[in-house]
Design a protein around this motif. Structure first.
Motif, short mmCIF file in Angstrom:
data_model
loop_
_atom_site.label_atom_id
_atom_site.label_comp_id
_atom_site.label_asym_id
_atom_site.label_seq_id
_atom_site.Cartn_x
_atom_site.Cartn_y
_atom_site.Cartn_z
N LEU A 172 0.82 -1.21 0.00
CA LEU A 172 0.00 0.00 0.00
C LEU A 172 0.85 1.26 0.00
N LYS A 173 2.11 1.14 0.37
CA LYS A 173 2.98 2.31 0.44
C LYS A 173 3.24 2.87 -0.95
N GLY A 174 2.98 4.15 -1.09
CA GLY A 174 3.18 4.81 -2.39
C GLY A 174 2.07 4.56 -3.39
N LEU A 175 1.06 3.76 -3.02
CA LEU A 175 -0.03 3.43 -3.95
C LEU A 175 -0.91 4.66 -4.15
N LYS A 176 -1.01 5.12 -5.38
CA LYS A 176 -1.88 6.26 -5.72
C LYS A 176 -3.26 5.69 -6.07
#
Length: 363
Positions: A172-176
C-alpha cells in the motif's frame, strides 16, 4: 298501507333527490414548484444516477405534478464534487451526492455515507431511521444551511481495481488510489496516496497511469465504466464501505419554505429511491461479476494482514477524530453504540444463518 312506512319512503326519496352540499372547507391548492437537482454521478450509471430520477418522478406523482424536480448530471450546472457547495450557496435547490466527499469540511460528514469497518446496509438503515442518525446528521448539515436525507444505498462494495497485486500492507505504500471518505485517510496513514476524483474522471486517470488503483462501487457500475479494461486485479471487500448511503441535500431555506405535504413527499420519495437503488444493485451485481471473471478479471480477497492493518489504523483514527471534532464525537457516540448493539444481535441471528448457508451451498 302503513302511514309511517309511507312517510319514511317519502323522506328517503327527498334525501336522494337533494343535491350534495358543498364541502364546508375548501383547501387551498398547493403551489406549483420547479426545482433543480444536481447529481454527482455520471448519467451513464442507471442505478446510482437513476436513484435521483426515481426520486424526482415519485415526488411529482405524490404531488400530482405540482412539485417537479429536474435532475442534472455532473458538470451541467456545477462539477460533481461541488454539489454541496452549490446547494449551500442557493445555486440549486438540491443535490444528490456522496457526503463523505466533503470530509475536508468536517470529518463527521462520513457518517452520512459510511465509515471504515462500519455498518452493513441493514444496520446503516436502522441507525439512520430508528437510531437517530438522520436527526444527528442534520445538526451538522444545518451548519452549512442544508437539510439532508438518505437517497440511495449501494450495499456492500468491492475493494477496487489494481494494476498490481496487493500481497501485504507494504504494497500500500506509495499506492496512488482514487478513494473517497475516511478510507482515504486510513490508506494515507499506511503510506498510500489517496486521490479525490469524480466518477467520470477515474477511467482516464487509471488508463493513463495517473493513479495505480481505483475504488468506485461494485461489479455492475465498474463494468459499465470499463475499469476491467485498464486494471486486471479486482479485490474485495471494501473495508471502508460495508454499506454506503448516497444523500439528498436540500438548501435549508428552501426546505423550510415547503408546505408540510411537500416535505412529506420528499421524505417518502427519498426512502422509495433508497430501496430501489440497493435492489437494483443486488439483482445486477451477480451477473456483472460473472461477466467480469469470464473476461479475465482476477478476483482476489485482500490478505488478512492488510485488513488487520487497516482495522488498527481505523480504530486509532476514530479516537483522534473524536478528540478533534465535536460534531464527529457527538455522532460517533450514537453510531458506535448502535454498531455494538446490532453486531451482538447479528452474530446470533443473521451471521449464523448466512454462515451456515455459505458453507452448505459449497457442499
Amino acid at each position: 298501507m302503513d302511514r309511517r312506512a309511507i312517510l319514511r319512503r317519502s323522506a328517503l326519496a327527498a334525501t336522494a333527490a337533494a343535491p350534495l352540499a358543498a364541502p364546508a372547507i375548501v383547501h387551498a391548492q398547493a403551489p406549483a414548484l420547479r426545482w433543480r437537482l444536481t447529481s454527482s454521478y455520471p448519467t451513464s450509471l442507471d442505478a446510482i444516477h437513476g436513484a435521483a430520477q426515481v426520486f424526482a418522478k415519485t415526488v411529482a406523482e405524490l404531488t400530482e405534478d405540482r412539485f417537479q424536480i429536474r435532475v442534472f448530471g455532473p458538470g451541467e450546472v456545477v462539477p460533481a464534487l461541488q454539489a454541496l457547495d452549490a446547494v449551500q450557496a442557493g445555486t440549486v435547490e438540491a443535490c444528490h451526492t456522496t457526503a463523505s466527499a466533503y470530509i475536508g469540511k468536517n470529518p463527521a460528514f462520513a457518517f452520512a455515507t459510511g465509515v471504515p469497518f462500519g455498518l452493513n446496509t441493514r444496520q446503516q438503515n436502522a441507525w439512520m431511521y430508528e437510531g437517530g442518525g438522520i436527526e444527528l446528521l442534520n445538526g451538522l448539515f444545518r451548519q452549512y444551511d442544508c437539510y439532508s436525507l438518505p437517497l440511495g444505498t449501494t450495499g456492500a462494495q468491492m475493494g477496487g481495481w489494481y494494476r498490481k497485486e496487493i500481497r501485504s500492507a507494504e504494497d500500500l505504500k506509495g499506492l496512488k488510489m482514487r478513494i473517497a471518505g475516511l478510507g482515504g485517510t486510513v490508506l494515507q496513514r499506511l503510506g498510500g496516496v489517496p486521490q479525490q476524483l469524480a466518477g467520470g474522471d477515474i477511467y482516464p486517470a487509471l488508463e493513463r497511469g495517473t493513479i495505480d488503483a481505483v475504488e468506485w462501487l461494485g461489479p455492475y457500475d465498474d463494468e459499465r465504466l470499463g475499469l476491467n479494461k485498464v486494471a486486471p486485479y479486482y479485490y474485495y471487500p471494501a473495508w471502508w464501505e460495508g454499506a454506503a448511503n448516497t444523500s439528498l441535500v436540500v438548501n435549508l431555506q428552501q426546505w423550510n419554505a415547503l408546505p408540510k405535504s411537500y416535505q412529506a413527499a420528499i421524505r417518502v420519495a427519498a426512502a422509495e429511491a433508497t430501496h430501489w437503488m440497493v435492489a437494483r444493485y443486488d439483482t445486477r451485481n451477480p451477473d456483472a461479476l460473472r461477466r467480469l471473471i469470464g473476461s479475465g478479471t482476477q478476483l482476489r480477497p485482500f490478505p488478512r494482514e492488510v485488513l488487520e492493518a487497516c482495522y488498527r489504523e481505523t480504530q486509532a483514527l476514530e479516537q483522534e477524530l473524536a478528540g478533534r471534532s465535536p460534531e464527529y464525537r457527538k455522532i460517533h457516540e450514537s453510531w458506535s453504540k448502535s454498531r455494538d448493539d446490532m453486531r451482538a444481535w447479528f452474530r446470533v441471528a443473521e451471521l449464523s444463518f448466512d454462515s451456515f448457508l455459505a458453507q452448505a451451498s459449497r457442499r
